[in-house]
Design a protein around this motif. Structure first.
Motif, mmCIF file in Angstrom:
data_model
loop_
_atom_site.group_PDB
_atom_site.id
_atom_site.type_symbol
_atom_site.label_atom_id
_atom_site.label_comp_id
_atom_site.label_asym_id
_atom_site.label_seq_id
_atom_site.Cartn_x
_atom_site.Cartn_y
_atom_site.Cartn_z
ATOM 1 N N ALA A 166 0.624 86.958 68.056
ATOM 2 C CA ALA A 166 -0.419 87.658 68.801
ATOM 3 C C ALA A 166 -1.566 88.092 67.888
ATOM 4 O O ALA A 166 -2.744 87.938 68.222
ATOM 5 N N LYS A 167 -1.230 88.608 66.716
ATOM 6 C CA LYS A 167 -2.250 89.104 65.795
ATOM 7 C C LYS A 167 -3.018 87.976 65.106
ATOM 8 O O LYS A 167 -4.092 88.213 64.547
ATOM 9 N N ASN A 168 -2.445 86.767 65.133
ATOM 10 C CA ASN A 168 -3.125 85.620 64.532
ATOM 11 C C ASN A 168 -3.479 84.560 65.568
ATOM 12 O O ASN A 168 -3.585 83.378 65.248
ATOM 13 N N SER A 169 -3.648 84.993 66.809
ATOM 14 C CA SER A 169 -3.863 84.051 67.911
ATOM 15 C C SER A 169 -5.104 83.185 67.722
ATOM 16 O O SER A 169 -5.113 82.008 68.083
ATOM 17 N N SER A 173 -5.069 79.082 68.043
ATOM 18 C CA SER A 173 -5.552 78.597 69.330
ATOM 19 C C SER A 173 -5.958 77.128 69.298
ATOM 20 O O SER A 173 -5.702 76.386 70.249
ATOM 21 N N THR A 174 -6.564 76.677 68.200
ATOM 22 C CA THR A 174 -7.017 75.286 68.123
ATOM 23 C C THR A 174 -5.856 74.309 68.051
ATOM 24 O O THR A 174 -5.840 73.284 68.734
ATOM 25 N N THR A 175 -4.856 74.641 67.243
ATOM 26 C CA THR A 175 -3.730 73.726 67.027
ATOM 27 C C THR A 175 -2.663 73.830 68.104
ATOM 28 O O THR A 175 -2.139 72.812 68.569
ATOM 29 N N TYR A 176 -2.345 75.041 68.532
ATOM 30 C CA TYR A 176 -1.213 75.239 69.437
ATOM 31 C C TYR A 176 -1.611 75.625 70.859
ATOM 32 O O TYR A 176 -0.802 75.510 71.766
ATOM 33 N N GLY A 177 -2.808 76.107 71.047
ATOM 34 C CA GLY A 177 -3.225 76.563 72.364
ATOM 35 C C GLY A 177 -3.421 78.068 72.396
ATOM 36 O O GLY A 177 -3.015 78.788 71.488
ATOM 37 N N ASN A 178 -4.040 78.532 73.472
ATOM 38 C CA ASN A 178 -4.357 79.950 73.599
ATOM 39 C C ASN A 178 -3.109 80.797 73.804
ATOM 40 O O ASN A 178 -2.158 80.384 74.465
ATOM 41 N N VAL A 179 -3.143 81.976 73.235
ATOM 42 C CA VAL A 179 -2.041 82.926 73.363
ATOM 43 C C VAL A 179 -2.599 84.230 73.908
ATOM 44 O O VAL A 179 -3.488 84.834 73.311
ATOM 45 N N SER A 180 -2.071 84.638 75.047
ATOM 46 C CA SER A 180 -2.526 85.879 75.674
ATOM 47 C C SER A 180 -1.708 87.060 75.170
ATOM 48 O O SER A 180 -0.476 86.999 75.124
ATOM 49 N N THR A 181 -2.391 88.120 74.801
ATOM 50 C CA THR A 181 -1.701 89.333 74.356
ATOM 51 C C THR A 181 -0.846 89.907 75.480
ATOM 52 O O THR A 181 0.257 90.418 75.236
ATOM 53 N N ALA A 182 -1.339 89.803 76.710
ATOM 54 C CA ALA A 182 -0.586 90.312 77.853
ATOM 55 C C ALA A 182 0.721 89.536 78.034
ATOM 56 O O ALA A 182 1.768 90.113 78.344
ATOM 57 N N THR A 183 0.680 88.220 77.805
ATOM 58 C CA THR A 183 1.884 87.399 77.927
ATOM 59 C C THR A 183 2.896 87.757 76.848
ATOM 60 O O THR A 183 4.098 87.875 77.116
ATOM 61 N N ILE A 184 2.403 87.943 75.634
ATOM 62 C CA ILE A 184 3.284 88.369 74.541
ATOM 63 C C ILE A 184 3.938 89.698 74.892
ATOM 64 O O ILE A 184 5.148 89.894 74.679
ATOM 65 N N GLY A 185 3.165 90.603 75.456
ATOM 66 C CA GLY A 185 3.708 91.911 75.836
ATOM 67 C C GLY A 185 4.805 91.794 76.881
ATOM 68 O O GLY A 185 5.811 92.503 76.816
ATOM 69 N N ALA A 186 4.638 90.879 77.842
ATOM 70 C CA ALA A 186 5.647 90.681 78.883
ATOM 71 C C ALA A 186 6.947 90.151 78.287
ATOM 72 O O ALA A 186 8.047 90.577 78.666
ATOM 73 N N ILE A 187 6.839 89.230 77.344
ATOM 74 C CA ILE A 187 8.033 88.693 76.689
ATOM 75 C C ILE A 187 8.732 89.788 75.884
ATOM 76 O O ILE A 187 9.962 89.893 75.885
ATOM 77 N N GLN A 188 7.939 90.602 75.204
ATOM 78 C CA GLN A 188 8.519 91.696 74.410
ATOM 79 C C GLN A 188 9.294 92.661 75.298
ATOM 80 O O GLN A 188 10.375 93.147 74.927
ATOM 81 N N ARG A 189 8.767 92.936 76.481
ATOM 82 C CA ARG A 189 9.475 93.842 77.397
ATOM 83 C C ARG A 189 10.790 93.230 77.874
ATOM 84 O O ARG A 189 11.800 93.929 78.005
#
Length: 510
Positions: A166-169, A173-189
């Motif tokens: 998340a902190k290095n999104s 983003s170019t190599t792996y695709g976009n990462v949403s902070t909200a999505t990361i938060g949902a997985i963490q929960r």
């Protein structure tokens, strides 16, 4: 009972019904309503496999299966069955099976752990109940961890890895695709919820070695029994654990083709949980594993209340069937009975659908594969009685089995080696130190610049003072010289005047 590659399981009016050893890896189903005898059927099959030298794995929901470790004894019920089967009770050799006890939580048996990486993103997504977007981000996180050599061992590794991504999104983003902070938060929960349910105990090292399940003792197959009474309270964890175990066996076992006996047999109790709320992709994966794993000598037997609990693609692979009684109190129940009857090869002597409703406890409709792999005509039969104890063992007996096990101590203590968590922390510490050094250098540079400015200012001030002093001296000297010169000139002028006057006076006197 086992003899000449035949596993004696039940007895019909026509005589003994045997499961052919080389067809035992073609999978099977034990179905029936609660209290109709499914557990005893499982125990009979398992101890017959053990006698043949085939190890088994089974989940013990209520502790009942643990009795397979103890010697059984003659009872009135067994004497009645012997009379019905034409068996002399005096020839019976009651004995228990070699057993190893396991428990994901490590309370009632040896701990069973795996690593986050071994579990894989697909099964973990199911365990965490993630949607497609969240599953994609989790898969991406696994890929980054692999590419950057950050081992994902336990849950703290995954939690910090998600934070790291998340902190290095922007970088990813170019190599792996976009990462949403909200999505990361949902997985963490979701991970936090799983940890609260005790799931964090399942992930770690030493990871379980599946070859510990493929053991024999004294020529008899070891019965590997998983204490699942507590695990059952977390259906997602239970079903995902079983799928992981089956996948791990499939991935690591070599191809061996058909054998006289299976290499190992799995009994999956409460099988409907494997497929409840399961995505189509994961169901396809399970179907593929079940279809292919038999070529590795592994038989899989599902235990559930109704055949309809299993997807048709899975049910179609279960060639060996034992159907206990079903109850039909509702139209839905009646439809289930009809569907179950249609899965058997009909017997012209009776109506399969009617027989399913009339079966007594310990009775079943049985159809095993013949020598050519074709389903036999269904027979109404009575299941053989176990030679081991029916029912749970005591806590003292359980402790003794665990302590005397050949793998005692192998998995007891968790190991926390350097993995993603430690490596990311070290990286952050190094970055923090580098940033601190850069900050200190910048502050030192500022201090040098300040001192240089102060020195320049002081030099400028000193230079100004010198110039002022020199100017003052020069001014004073100039004034002095000018005054002296003026005085001298005045003296000269005055002296000259006096001489002139003197000469003029002299001339007058003359």
């Amino acid at each position: 009972m086992y003899k000449d590659s035949q596993l004696y399981v039940a007895h019909s009016a026509a005589g003994p019904i045997n499961l052919i050893g080389k067809m035992a890896n073609r999978h099977g189903l034990i179905a029936g309503a609660t209290g109709t005898g499914k557990t005893v059927t499982l125990q009979v099959l398992a101890e017959t496999f053990s006698e043949a030298g085939v190890p088994c794995f089974m989940a013990d929901m209520k502790g009942d299966l643990s009795g397979i470790s103890q010697t059984g004894k003659l009872s009135g019920f067994i004497e009645k069955r012997c009379a019905e089967f034409g068996i002399d009770p005096a020839t019976l050799e009651f004995k228990g099976c070699p057993v190893r006890l396991y428990d994901v939580y490590g309370k009632q048996g040896h701990p069973m752990r795996t690593t986050i990486r071994q579990m894989g993103s697909m099964l973990l997504s199911r365990l965490l109940d993630l949607n497609d977007t969240q599953s994609g981000v989790l898969s991406l996180t696994f890929r980054i961890a692999e590419d950057e050599q950050l081992p994902l061992i336990d849950m703290k590794d995954l939690r910090l890895m998600l934070d790291y991504v998340a902190k290095n999104s922007e970088r990813y983003s170019t190599t792996y695709g976009n990462v949403s902070t909200a999505t990361i938060g949902a997985i963490q929960r979701s991970l936090l919820t799983l940890a609260e349910q005790g799931g964090d105990k399942f992930f770690g090292e030493p990871a379980f070695d599946i070859y510990d399940l493929l053991q024999t003792e004294g020529g008899r197959g070891v019965m590997n029994i998983l204490a699942a009474d507590e695990l059952m309270l977390q259906p997602k964890l239970y079903s995902t654990f079983l799928m992981w175990l089956l996948t791990e066996i499939y991935d690591k076992m070599p191809e061996i083709g058909d054998m006289e006996l299976p290499k190992m047999v799995f009994f999956f109790d409460e099988a409907h949980m494997l497929f409840k709320d399961t995505s189509r992709a994961l169901t396809d994966k399970i179907e593929q594993i079940v279809r292919l794993i038999r070529s590795k000598g592994i038989g899989v037997y599902f235990i559930s209340q109704s055949p309809s609990d299993l997807p048709e693609t899975i049910l179609g692979q279960c060639g060996n069937r034992v159907q206990h009684a079903l109850r039909a109190f509702t139209p839905k129940d009646q439809a289930a009975v009809k569907a179950a009857a249609q899965t058997f090869r009909p017997n012209p002597a009776f109506s399969t659908e009617r027989e399913i409703l009339e079966l007594g406890t310990g009775e079943a409709l049985v159809s095993f594969l013949d020598e050519k792999g074709a389903p036999s005509i269904v027979e109404r039969a009575k299941i053989l009685f176990p030679m081991s104890q029916i029912g749970a063992i005591t806590d003292e007996q359980r402790s003794q089995i665990i302590a005397s096990s050949r793998i005692a101590g192998k998995y007891d203590e968790a190991i926390d080696r350097e993995s993603a968590f430690e490596k990311i922390l070290k990286q952050r510490e190094a970055e923090a130190e580098k940033a601190a050094e850069a900050k200190a250098e910048a502050e030192a540079e500022k201090e040098r610049e300040r001192e240089e400015k102060e020195q320049a200012k002081a030099a400028k001030k000193s230079s100004g003072m010198k110039k002022s002093i020199i100017g003052s001296i020069i001014g004073t000297a100039a004034t002095y010289f000018a005054k002296t010169l003026a005085q001298q000139m005045a003296k000269k002028i005055t002296g000259s005047t006096r001489t002139t006057k003197k000469k003029t006076t002299t001339r007058k006197k003359r």
